[in-house]
Design an enzyme around this catalytic site. Structure first.
Site, PDB file in Angstrom:
ATOM      1  N   GLY A   8       1.359  -1.335   0.209  1.00 51.27           N
ATOM      2  CA  GLY A   8      -0.495  -0.008  -0.099  1.00 51.27           C
ATOM      3  C   GLY A   8       0.944   1.610  -0.071  1.00 51.27           C
ATOM      4  O   GLY A   8       1.174   1.720   0.769  1.00 51.27           O
ATOM      5  N   VAL A  11       1.173   8.449  -0.009  1.00 50.04           N
ATOM      6  CA  VAL A  11       2.007   8.454   0.221  1.00 50.04           C
ATOM      7  C   VAL A  11       2.352   7.820   2.020  1.00 50.04           C
ATOM      8  O   VAL A  11       3.658   7.645   2.276  1.00 50.04           O
ATOM      9  CB  VAL A  11       1.679  10.341   0.965  1.00 50.04           C
ATOM     10  CG1 VAL A  11       3.139  11.204   1.569  1.00 50.04           C
ATOM     11  CG2 VAL A  11       1.797  10.757  -0.593  1.00 50.04           C
ATOM     12  N   ASN A  31       2.533  -2.797  -4.713  1.00 50.36           N
ATOM     13  CA  ASN A  31       1.216  -2.042  -4.422  1.00 50.36           C
ATOM     14  C   ASN A  31       0.210  -1.926  -5.836  1.00 50.36           C
ATOM     15  O   ASN A  31       0.926  -2.939  -6.671  1.00 50.36           O
ATOM     16  CB  ASN A  31       1.346  -0.353  -4.745  1.00 50.36           C
ATOM     17  CG  ASN A  31       0.660   0.622  -4.792  1.00 50.36           C
ATOM     18  OD1 ASN A  31       0.132   0.684  -3.169  1.00 50.36           O
ATOM     19  ND2 ASN A  31      -0.565   0.883  -6.077  1.00 50.36           N
ATOM     20  N   MET A  76      -6.587   2.054   2.080  1.00 49.67           N
ATOM     21  CA  MET A  76      -7.768   2.308   2.662  1.00 49.67           C
ATOM     22  C   MET A  76      -8.625   1.373   3.516  1.00 49.67           C
ATOM     23  O   MET A  76      -8.914  -0.319   3.095  1.00 49.67           O
ATOM     24  CB  MET A  76      -8.718   3.014   1.231  1.00 49.67           C
ATOM     25  CG  MET A  76      -9.510   3.828   1.663  1.00 49.67           C
ATOM     26  SD  MET A  76     -10.864   3.652   0.266  1.00 49.67           S
ATOM     27  CE  MET A  76      -9.588   5.427  -0.719  1.00 49.67           C
ATOM     28  N   ALA A  77      -9.093   1.330   4.664  1.00 48.64           N
ATOM     29  CA  ALA A  77      -9.502   0.700   5.290  1.00 48.64           C
ATOM     30  C   ALA A  77     -11.044  -0.386   5.258  1.00 48.64           C
ATOM     31  O   ALA A  77     -11.480   1.139   4.354  1.00 48.64           O
ATOM     32  CB  ALA A  77     -10.354   1.684   7.032  1.00 48.64           C
ATOM     33  N   SER A 129      -0.210   7.233  13.862  1.00 45.47           N
ATOM     34  CA  SER A 129      -0.166   8.794  13.758  1.00 45.47           C
ATOM     35  C   SER A 129       0.903   9.257  14.272  1.00 45.47           C
ATOM     36  O   SER A 129       1.609   8.810  14.359  1.00 45.47           O
ATOM     37  CB  SER A 129      -1.007   9.479  15.791  1.00 45.47           C
ATOM     38  OG  SER A 129      -1.272  10.810  15.172  1.00 45.47           O
ATOM     39  N   LYS A 183      -5.854   3.978  18.746  1.00 42.80           N
ATOM     40  CA  LYS A 183      -6.149   4.750  18.105  1.00 42.80           C
ATOM     41  C   LYS A 183      -7.446   6.102  17.095  1.00 42.80           C
ATOM     42  O   LYS A 183      -7.188   7.037  17.255  1.00 42.80           O
ATOM     43  CB  LYS A 183      -5.175   4.401  16.858  1.00 42.80           C
ATOM     44  CG  LYS A 183      -5.278   5.130  15.366  1.00 42.80           C
ATOM     45  CD  LYS A 183      -4.966   6.491  15.297  1.00 42.80           C
ATOM     46  CE  LYS A 183      -4.109   6.933  14.277  1.00 42.80           C
ATOM     47  NZ  LYS A 183      -5.163   7.729  13.698  1.00 42.80           N
ATOM     48  N   HIS A 186      -7.641   8.133  20.224  1.00 41.00           N
ATOM     49  CA  HIS A 186      -6.769   9.331  20.252  1.00 41.00           C
ATOM     50  C   HIS A 186      -7.557  10.285  19.199  1.00 41.00           C
ATOM     51  O   HIS A 186      -7.220  11.308  19.475  1.00 41.00           O
ATOM     52  CB  HIS A 186      -5.925   8.602  19.386  1.00 41.00           C
ATOM     53  CG  HIS A 186      -5.009   9.854  18.593  1.00 41.00           C
ATOM     54  ND1 HIS A 186      -5.113  10.091  18.151  1.00 41.00           N
ATOM     55  CD2 HIS A 186      -3.355  10.007  19.122  1.00 41.00           C
ATOM     56  CE1 HIS A 186      -3.897  10.876  17.041  1.00 41.00           C
ATOM     57  NE2 HIS A 186      -3.124  10.558  18.296  1.00 41.00           N
ATOM     58  N   ASN A 187      -7.925   9.575  17.832  1.00 40.36           N
ATOM     59  CA  ASN A 187      -8.542  10.555  17.024  1.00 40.36           C
ATOM     60  C   ASN A 187      -9.987  11.664  17.428  1.00 40.36           C
ATOM     61  O   ASN A 187     -10.259  12.497  17.533  1.00 40.36           O
ATOM     62  CB  ASN A 187      -9.134   9.555  16.124  1.00 40.36           C
ATOM     63  CG  ASN A 187      -7.828   9.526  15.224  1.00 40.36           C
ATOM     64  OD1 ASN A 187      -6.657   9.443  15.140  1.00 40.36           O
ATOM     65  ND2 ASN A 187      -8.001   8.983  13.846  1.00 40.36           N
ATOM     66  N   GLU A 190      -8.516  14.281  19.093  1.00 43.69           N
ATOM     67  CA  GLU A 190      -8.168  15.478  17.937  1.00 43.69           C
ATOM     68  C   GLU A 190      -9.701  15.616  18.171  1.00 43.69           C
ATOM     69  O   GLU A 190      -8.820  17.415  17.888  1.00 43.69           O
ATOM     70  CB  GLU A 190      -7.628  14.168  17.391  1.00 43.69           C
ATOM     71  CG  GLU A 190      -7.076  15.232  15.952  1.00 43.69           C
ATOM     72  CD  GLU A 190      -6.047  14.452  14.906  1.00 43.69           C
ATOM     73  OE1 GLU A 190      -7.262  14.358  13.436  1.00 43.69           O
ATOM     74  OE2 GLU A 190      -5.536  13.302  14.888  1.00 43.69           O
TER      75      GLU A 190
END
Length: 495
Positions: A8, A11, A31, A76-77, A129, A183, A186-187, A190
């Site tokens: 994957g 970036v 990929n 992608m999830a 993160s 996580k 965490h978001n 955020e």
């Protein structure tokens, strides 16, 4: 044979692969679209001839890895993860490890681990993160899965993670699902942090009359105080940035006031509801994003609905000082709510998540990294049974001493017609949590009135029902009426 593979190459994937390679590990990459393989290989050359090789066929990619194979997925999830697992697992063997590094709904990780278990392939969900910069230079990594699998990847991720004064920003979070959950929260924190900063911006701009350069200076000054954090730091830089498209004005003033989202904040609030954990600050932040998305409706409403005609005249320095204190107090509330959610899920799923370690691994690399996280870590290290961060002696003292500023800011917003949902929700949580008695007695009485839901008394044990009017009848054994009721912990009450 390569030490680790990464599939994957958007970036984030490219940067994390290069990060691992820059730490001395040989990395294989692959990929779905081969062009990105070439791009990543060239970047490895350009960035110092890093030990990275590219493969365009999944079978060759898997076979290039040393056994037991370790493959990080950054796709992608959702369905793409399932498709990638199906593609790669056919070439993998018992004892190999697949690590999903995306933002994934934790039940999906539980399902995938169960699906792969018969093949002997170990599956981990690892929150990452830090954005693109963190992926390249050192993110915060939150892995959850079999301890055996963690031990295999630990030498790699401890070097790839951000490094702070007390170690790498990673740890064994817990069994499968725990890493995704931490996580996710965490978001959610955020979301709360960003909304609180946005509200501070509106207050300073509208009530104190600060221009962008002055806002930048204030936030730079705040970043040298207890508010020191990545988000405060970048906010100062954003305010100072001149428009790079028209060369007139500032970028921030050209940005459309509609906030996007990927879904992790919504998951956090869904989970808070599922676990019966109040998460008012994060919920307010999520609602604020939904409202921002209704731009056309807001524009139409602005021509119909009116607010206050005048803004109270208050000394600018006082507003700046009060806003700083209100922002700090509200951020502590947001972190407290997030930590409580992690603990409740950990207790219900028997994950044994260490809250002090969560705070520690968020100290570097991640988006919510902040100076006071070391104090949050210390609070949970001192008292592993701490029921709420707000009652830690150090934080309680600060909240008590700063609350006058907090209240003045919320009052100023109300008087000025400025929406401050996260500030007010945080203060409301503080005021509710510090009260020994809430008006919930009336709410429960109403439930008993219209539904015979019974109530508990303060002067004796048991469940009771009142015949509130002549039309109310005796319901018999009141304890039978509590079946299906949820306790404050989200579990069904015992009869």
């Amino acid at each position: 044979m390569a030490d680790v593979g990464l599939y994957g190459l958007a970036v984030m994937g490219q940067n994390f692969a290069l990060n691992m390679a820059s730490k001395g590990f040989s990395v294989s990459v692959c990929n779905r679209s081969p062009g990105k393989v070439d791009t990543t290989v060239q970047r490895a050359v350009d960035e110092g001839n890093l030990p990275l090789k590219g493969y365009k066929q999944p079978e060759e990619f898997v076979k290039s890895l040393a056994k037991p194979r370790k493959i990080v997925l950054l796709v992608m999830a959702g369905k793409p993860v399932d498709a990638t697992i199906e593609l790669l697992s056919q070439y993998m063997e018992a004892g190999d490890v697949l690590i999903d590094g995306g933002n994934e709904w934790f039940p999906n990780s539980l399902r995938r681990a169960e699906t792969l278990a018969p093949k002997g392939i170990m599956f981990m969900g690892m929150g990452i993160s830090g954005g693109e910069e963190g992926a390249r230079n050192g993110p915060s990594l939150m892995p959850g899965g079999p301890r055996e699998a963690y031990d295999l990847i630990e030498p790699i991720i401890t070097k790839a993670a951000a490094q702070v004064d007390d170690g790498p920003c990673t740890t064994y979070v817990g069994p499968i699902g725990a890493g995704n959950y931490v996580k996710m929260v965490h978001n959610g924190i955020e979301y709360g942090d960003m909304q609180l900063i946005a509200e501070a911006y509106e207050i300073l701009k509208t009530c104190a009359g600060l221009n962008n350069d002055e806002l930048a200076a204030v936030f730079m000054d705040w970043n040298r105080t207890e508010l020191a954090s990545y988000l405060i730091e970048i906010t100062a830089l954003i305010f100072a940035k001149r428009d790079d498209v028209t060369s007139e004005g500032y970028v921030v003033d050209k940005v459309l006031d509609k906030t996007g989202m990927k879904g992790t904040g919504r998951w956090t609030i869904q989970e808070a509801a599922e676990r019966n954990v109040p998460a008012t600050t994060m919920a307010a932040a999520l609602d604020a994003r939904y409202l921002s998305g209704r731009k056309e409706e807001r524009v139409a409403a602005s021509a119909v609905l009116e607010g206050p005609k005048e803004i109270p005249s208050i000394d600018r320095a006082q507003i700046i000082s009060d806003c700083k204190e209100a922002l700090y107090c509200s951020k502590i509330v947001s972190y407290a709510q997030g930590m409580n959610l992690i603990r409740e899920a950990s207790d219900q799923f028997d994950w044994k998540v260490d809250l002090a370690e969560c705070a520690r691994i968020w100290k570097g690399g991640c988006i919510i990294r902040a100076g006071f996280l070391d104090r949050i870590r210390a609070a949970y290290a001192r008292n592993v049974e701490l029921p709420n961060l707000l009652v830690d002696p150090d934080f309680a003292g600060e909240l008590n001493s700063k609350q006058a500023s907090w209240r003045r800011i919320v009052s100023l917003c109300v008087a000025s017609g400025i929406a401050c949902p996260a500030f007010s929700a945080s203060l409301g949580y503080f005021d509710s949590y510090r009260k020994a008695r809430l008006p919930a007695n009336l709410t429960q009485a109403q439930r008993d009135f219209f539904g015979g839901h019974t109530y508990e008394r303060i002067d004796r044990e048991g469940w009771f029902h009142c015949a509130w009017t002549a039309s109310h009848k005796d319901i018999g054994d009141a304890t039978q009426r509590t079946a299906g009721e949820l306790s404050s912990k989200g579990h069904e009450k015992e009869k």
